[in-house]
Design an enzyme around this catalytic site. Structure first.
Site, PDB file in Angstrom:
ATOM      1  N   ASP A 201       0.825  -1.203   0.000  1.00 12.00           N
ATOM      2  CA  ASP A 201       0.000   0.000   0.000  1.00 12.00           C
ATOM      3  C   ASP A 201       0.861   1.257   0.000  1.00 12.00           C
ATOM      4  O   ASP A 201       1.948   1.273   0.571  1.00 12.00           O
ATOM      5  CB  ASP A 201      -0.906  -0.003   1.236  1.00 12.00           C
ATOM      6  CG  ASP A 201      -2.061   0.963   1.117  1.00 12.00           C
ATOM      7  OD1 ASP A 201      -2.353   1.415  -0.003  1.00 12.00           O
ATOM      8  OD2 ASP A 201      -2.667   1.273   2.151  1.00 12.00           O
TER       9      ASP A 201
ATOM     10  N   HIS B 299       3.126   3.625  -8.839  1.00 14.13           N
ATOM     11  CA  HIS B 299       2.908   2.207  -9.113  1.00 14.13           C
ATOM     12  C   HIS B 299       4.105   1.596  -9.840  1.00 14.13           C
ATOM     13  O   HIS B 299       4.480   0.448  -9.572  1.00 14.13           O
ATOM     14  CB  HIS B 299       1.626   2.023  -9.940  1.00 14.13           C
ATOM     15  CG  HIS B 299       0.380   2.365  -9.193  1.00 14.13           C
ATOM     16  ND1 HIS B 299       0.053   1.769  -7.995  1.00 14.13           N
ATOM     17  CD2 HIS B 299      -0.621   3.253  -9.468  1.00 14.13           C
ATOM     18  CE1 HIS B 299      -1.098   2.270  -7.562  1.00 14.13           C
ATOM     19  NE2 HIS B 299      -1.520   3.170  -8.425  1.00 14.13           N
TER      20      HIS B 299
ATOM     21  N   LEU C 137      12.266 -19.708  -4.724  1.00 13.88           N
ATOM     22  CA  LEU C 137      11.279 -18.827  -4.110  1.00 13.88           C
ATOM     23  C   LEU C 137       9.960 -19.039  -4.812  1.00 13.88           C
ATOM     24  O   LEU C 137       9.900 -19.084  -6.043  1.00 13.88           O
ATOM     25  CB  LEU C 137      11.687 -17.362  -4.212  1.00 13.88           C
ATOM     26  CG  LEU C 137      10.637 -16.361  -3.680  1.00 13.88           C
ATOM     27  CD1 LEU C 137      10.521 -16.461  -2.160  1.00 13.88           C
ATOM     28  CD2 LEU C 137      10.971 -14.939  -4.099  1.00 13.88           C
TER      29      LEU C 137
END
Length: 241
Positions: free
Chosen positions: A23, A40, A134
């Site tokens: 956020d 973004h 991962l």
């Protein structure tokens, strides 16, 4: 409870699965007088750094909240811009993730996404399916309540077909988007907000939470390491004494 249940984690142990509500991208840009999409794009760059840092920090599973079912309420310009960022991220990072042993998966409903984006998602999922250094899961058009509705529909169909007699939590978990993934041990939300925002409500039932004032574009691997250190001091009893 997911199909693969996380073990009890005690002090001085890194969380196996970290989930992050990323956020603050828009606010980060606005504070600097820039368009929200700049934030973004910076946020996408930060994801790359966090992904690369996770294995060395002992994290094997990372789930990031990229776009919620509620984010469609944003301006058309921002939504289109975000979808473009997702497409470019997949295209640019595919080779690197494949080479670095990252397995990429997506959760959320894909029906509303652009066909080209859906094809890119499916392609990179297939390409990285054998990787295990991962496990990166990206939530796009994801909402926890929406996921539960879709999972319940799948479970009801199995019951109607006689495949399941008395449904259990494990049966429901097997119908979730996250089927086969361990539950998150730690959920981090950046930017100072203290809401869970419909993110993994079933899976994170026993997760530890960390809320930080740091905006996502400023959340560095060092910030993550500090949060993980604090996690290692927590006593997780899972209802026990």
């Amino acid at each position: 409870m997911a199909a693969e249940t996380a073990p009890s984690i005690g002090a001085n142990t890194a969380p196996r699965h970290v989930a992050i509500i990323m956020d603050g991208n828009g606010r980060w840009a606005t504070q600097r007088g820039w368009p929200r999409l700049v934030g973004h794009r910076r946020g996408a760059e930060r994801v790359k750094q966090i992904v690369r840092a996770c294995p060395d920090l002992g994290v094997g599973w990372l789930t990031v909240y990229a776009f919620s079912t509620e984010n469609w309420k944003r301006s058309t310009e921002e939504v289109i811009g975000l979808m473009g960022i997702f497409r470019r991220y997949i295209e640019r990072e595919a080779d690197g993730m494949a080479a670095e042993g990252v397995r990429l998966r997506f959760i959320g409903s894909r029906d509303r996404l652009d066909g080209k984006l859906q094809d890119l998602m499916a392609s990179i999922e297939a390409r990285t399916a054998v990787n295990a250094r991962l496990n990166l899961t990206v939530a796009i058009n994801y909402g926890g309540r929406d996921e539960l509705v879709r999972a319940s529909t799948r479970l009801a169909a199995k019951i109607a077909a006689g495949q399941i007699d008395r449904p259990t939590e494990a049966d429901l978990a097997a119908c979730l988007d996250t089927a086969g993934l361990p539950d998150p041990d730690l959920v981090i939300r950046t930017s100072g907000e203290t809401r869970t925002s419909n993110f993994l409500p079933f899976q994170a039932a026993y997760a530890e939470y960390e809320f930080t004032q740091t905006l996502w574009p400023d959340f560095t691997p060092d910030h993550l390491a500090t949060v993980l250190d604090r996690f290692g001091l927590r006593d997780r009893r899972f209802g026990g004494a």
